[in-house]
Structure formats: structure tokens, C-alpha cells
Design an enzyme around this catalytic site. Structure first.
Site, PDB file in Angstrom:
ATOM      1  CE  LYS A 133       5.374   7.941 -13.247  1.00 18.14           C
ATOM      2  NZ  LYS A 133       6.014   6.629 -13.430  1.00 18.14           N
ATOM      3  CD  GLU A 176       5.034   0.005   3.097  1.00 17.23           C
ATOM      4  OE1 GLU A 176       5.690   0.890   2.521  1.00 17.23           O
ATOM      5  OE2 GLU A 176       3.852  -0.250   2.829  1.00 17.23           O
ATOM      6  CD  GLU A 236      -5.424   6.855  -2.264  1.00 22.72           C
ATOM      7  OE1 GLU A 236      -5.880   7.709  -1.473  1.00 22.72           O
ATOM      8  OE2 GLU A 236      -5.315   7.084  -3.474  1.00 22.72           O
ATOM      9  CB  CYS A 296      -0.302  -0.472   1.004  1.00 18.71           C
ATOM     10  SG  CYS A 296      -1.910  -0.768   0.246  1.00 18.71           S
TER      11      CYS A 296
END
Ligand code: NAD
Length: 424
Positions: A105, A315, A180, A214
Site C-alpha cells: 500500500k 522530528e 522503519e 528519516c
């Protein structure tokens, strides 16, 4: 798989254009991403002759014990929007060589790259049912996948809250997960380093894909002896970067992916200003954007930050860098390690004892010394803490796509009863 790699290379420009159109990264980076998309297939194709089992000595004569690696079954893969092409192959290539089928997906904002890869799988002759691409909202399709008893392993790349939701949904069927997730990479610069190289590396690692990676440099920690000079050079280098139409190969920085992502970055920047951080560059939406549409944000630099500020902990996923001075390496390590994230960390120094101290004490799954990403196919992309469980790439990433089967094979012709150690 080699045919898929060749077709991706044949169609590289078209695939890169789709990445730019739906995600916004500059063309040069998109071409790099598509190169990676092909390489995952070339790399994992080599494992056709490398997946090994084991034969162990038995306690009895005339018996062998085998441990086989077998396909896990149906893989469910859920991917984000920041690498809509490469992340397809990062999940599909290992599943294919392991002998699995996969339901993938893509993110709802970037489905086109995955669908175009679907066309390539079809053209390459991948049998129907081996790779299945399902588009739709995460809460609906992603959740249905995570809670399905028909999926044997879930691999997801995305944000921490979504990762937790997937793990919770998967728990009902004890479906194994590989997650992840996000990062808050520290970028430590020591006084003996090649300063020019460190400045360029820090900037590339912050501004690539408009800060939406990331493994991006999310907080730069610079030794006080060189802090001011580093900041001046970093500001000068940031101002020299070309913000432009992402379709133009000369562009260094493009727009962000969506208005929602732009607003998130704006909120972090406003909060940093309110908390007393010193704004040295940027801080706003771009005043004269190079294209009529798009979600543009200025390269932004803060100094005068401290580790307790949100900008140093959350983040940010945008072209926004806090730079902080430190006194000695011990202090830098402590600041770096005081994070819930644990994906990538960077260190710029030529001093071997400092490097070795970082190697043994840094609490991150990846340490880059005097270089930046991207990570390599043969490495292991792994995050500690909130950055995830499991990992991608290389031999270790492939393990998640297989399970083990132990076979006890008595070929002696003797009755097995006498072999039983428990007298049963
Ligand atoms: P996201 O978590 O919003 O979405 C990721 C995927 O999960 C999408 O396909 C989404 O539709 C799906 N999803 C959303 N809700 C779901 C639910 N309830 N159940 C199942 N699936 C659901 O993340 P994003 O905004 O697309 O990506 C940005 C994040 O990804 C950042 O935090 C970034 O650090 C992380 N990321 C990590 C890596 C890595 O390798 N560690 C690589 C790239 C991006």
C-alpha cells in the site's frame, strides 16, 4: 528481477518525472531515487543462489537435522510518501527473492510511482498475484492489512504513531512486524575535522528532499572552538543553494509534499522562536515561489538552542536546522543519546579515539563517520527506540521475509522410540 531492474533503467526519466510530480523532490534526487529502485532488484536477485539452510549433527546415528529457510507467505507492506519509488523496491525485491507474495500500500498522497512500478512488474512477466498494489487511506486499507489474519508479516516505513497503531493491530494475530520509523539524527562536528566538507555534508544531509528524510541531519552539534565559523559557513552555503522548479536539474531545493506538512514545519519554527531560539536564516514560507503552485519553505537555521527545546527533540521533516555548541565530546554524546529516536547519527572527525568512543557508546542503529547517507543496499537500515523494530536491506533485512523450518530426519530404519532422550 534483473528484467525489472533493466525496465526501471529504461524508463528512468519517466519514473523520475512521476516522483517529482507527485512528491516534489528535485529531478536530480528523483533520478538518484529511481537508480536505487533498480539496484534493489539487481542486489536481491543475487540471493537466488545465496539463501542457505543448515544441516546439524544429530544425537543419534542415522539422523540429520535440517534448518531450512522458507518463504514467510504473504507480506503486507505499507510505505510513506517521501521515497514513493525506491521504497516499493525496498519491500518488493526481498519479498520476491524469498518466494513470498506481497500486498503493497503506497501513501495516499503518492500512489502513482507504485502503480507505475506495477506496470513494470507486469511487463517483466511477474505472475499475477505475486505483487499486489492496493491504494487508499491508511486508517482504512492500512488498518485492514495490519489486522488481517491472511497477512503473515508486516513491513512498514512511516511515522512513529502509525507504527505503534500497526503493531497494536498486528498483535491480534501475532503477525510479526518490521517498522522503519522516524529519526532525529545528531550531526556531531569536532574541531579537527575538514570544516568545508563538514559544512557541505551537514547542509546536504539537512536539505535533501527538502528535509523530508528519516536519516536527515536534524540537530547539528558543533564543538565551541569552531562553532561560530561553522555557523557562518553554513549560512553562506545555505544562501548559495538554488531553490527552484523541481523539474529543473539545476535545482537544489524543491517544495514540500503538502500543505499539511508545510504547516507542521511552520508550527515547529514558530515554537522555536517563542522558546527563545535565535533565528539566523529563513523561518517563513517562500515569498516569491519559483512555480505557481507548491508548498515552499525557506531554508531555516537556528542557533542559541538548548537540548530541552522541542526543535531539538521532535522530528521536523523540513529544511530547518538547529545548530548548538558543545564543550567536549562526552557532552555531545550525552546530548545525542538523550533522544527517544535512535536511527542515524553522524560524526565528523579524523581523531581515531573519538571515532572509537562513538562506535561503542552511540545509541543509534547507524553511525556515519565523515560521510552522509544514503544508506547502502548491503548495510542494515535499523533504528533503536522509537525509530522502529526490525530493519531493512542487506542479508539481515532479508531475514524478515523468511521463516525457518526444522526437519528431524531419521533415515536409519531403526525405531525412533529408542532414540527418545526422555524415555517416552
Ligand atoms: P505516516 O505514518 O503518516 O504514513 C505511512 C503509511 O502508513 C502510509 O501509507 C499511510 O497511509 C499508512 N497509515 C496511516 N495510518 C495507518 C493505520 N492506522 N494503519 C495502517 N497504516 C496506516 O508517515 P508519512 O508521513 O508518510 O512518512 C513520514 C514518516 O516516515 C517520517 O516520520 C519519517 O521519518 C518516516 N520514514 C522512515 C524511514 C525509515 O526507513 N526509518 C524512511 C522514510 C520515512
Amino acid at each position: 528481477m534483473k528484467r525489472i531492474a533493466a525496465l526501471v533503467r529504461r524508463d528512468a526519466l519517466r519514473l523520475a518525472q512521476i516522483v517529482v510530480m507527485e512528491q516534489g523532490k528535485p529531478m536530480n534526487e528523483a533520478l538518484g531515487e529511481v537508480g536505487g529502485t533498480a539496484e534493489f532488484f539487481d542486489y536481491y536477485a543475487e540471493f537466488a543462489r545465496r539463501i542457505q539452510g543448515e544441516i546439524l549433527p544429530s544425537d543419534a546415528a542415522g539422523e540429520q537435522i535440517w534448518i531450512q529457510r522458507v518463504p514467510i507467505g504473504v507480506v503486507g507492506a505499507i510505505i510513506p510518501w517521501n521515497y514513493p519509488s525506491a521504497l516499493v523496491s525496498r519491500k518488493v525485491a526481498p519479498s520476491m527473492i524469498a518466494g513470498d507474495t506481497i500486498v503493497l500500500k503506497p501513501h495516499e498522497m503518492t500512489p502513482l510511482s507504485a502503480l507505475e512500478m506495477g506496470r513494470i512488474f507486469h511487463e517483466a512477466g511477474v505472475p499475477p498475484g505475486v505483487v499486489n498494489i492496493v491504494c487508499g487511506a491508511g486508517e482504512l486499507i492500512g488498518h485492514a492489512m495490519s489486522s488481517s489474519p491472511d497477512i503473515d508479516m508486516l513491513t512498514m516505513t512511516g511515522s512513529v504513531p502509525t507504527g505503534k497503531r500497526i503493531m497494536q493491530a498486528a498483535a491480534d494475530h501475532l503477525t510479526p512486524v518490521s517498522l522503519e520509523l522516524g529519526g532525529k539524527a545528531p550531526f556531531i562536528v569536532m574541531p579537527d575535522c575538514n570544516l568545508d566538507m563538514a559544512v557541505r555534508a551537514a547542509a546536504s544531509s539537512r536539505y535533501m528532499n527538502c528535509g523530508q528524510v528519516c536519516i536527515c541531519n536534524e540537530r547539528t552539534l558543533v564543538h565551541r572552538d569552531i562553532h561560530d565559523e561553522f555557523v557562518e559557513r553554513f549560512l553562506a552555503f545555505s544562501k548559495s543553494l538554488r531553490i527552484g522548479d523541481p523539474m529543473d536539474r539545476r535545482t537544489d531545493i524543491g517544495p514540500k509534499v503538502s500543505l499539511a506538512e508545510l504547516e507542521k514545519v511552520e508550527r515547529y519554527v514558530d515554537a522555536a522562536v517563542s522558546a527563545g531560539a535565535q533565528l539566523r536564516l529563513g523561518g517563513r514560507r517562500l515569498q516569491n515561489p519559483p512555480t505557481p503552485g507548491g508548498y515552499w519553505f525557506e531554508p531555516t537555521v537556528f542557533t542559541g538552542v538548548d537540548p530541552s527545546m522541542e526543535i531539538m527533540n521532535r522530528e521536523v521533516f523540513g529544511p530547518v536546522l538547529p545548530i548548538m555548541g558543545f564543550g567536549d565530546f562526552e557532552e555531545a554524546l550525552n546530548i545525542a543519546n538523550a533522544s527517544r529516536y535512535g536511527l542515524s547519527a553522524y560524526l565528523f572527525t579524523d581523531h581515531m579515539p573519538t571515532i572509537m568512543k562513538a562506535v561503542s557508546e552511540i545509541q543509534f542503529g547507524e553511525l556515519y563517520v565523515n560521510r552522509i547517507g544514503p544508506e547502502s543496499l548491503q548495510g542494515f537500515h535499523v533504528g533503536y527506540g522509537d525509530s522502529g523494530v526490525g530493519g531493512d536491506d542487506g542479508v539481515h533485512g532479508l531475514e524478515a521475509y523468511m521463516r525457518k523450518k526444522t526437519v528431524y530426519l531419521n533415515h536409519s530404519g531403526a525405531s525412533p522410540v529408542g532414540l527418545m532422550p526422555y524415555g517416552g
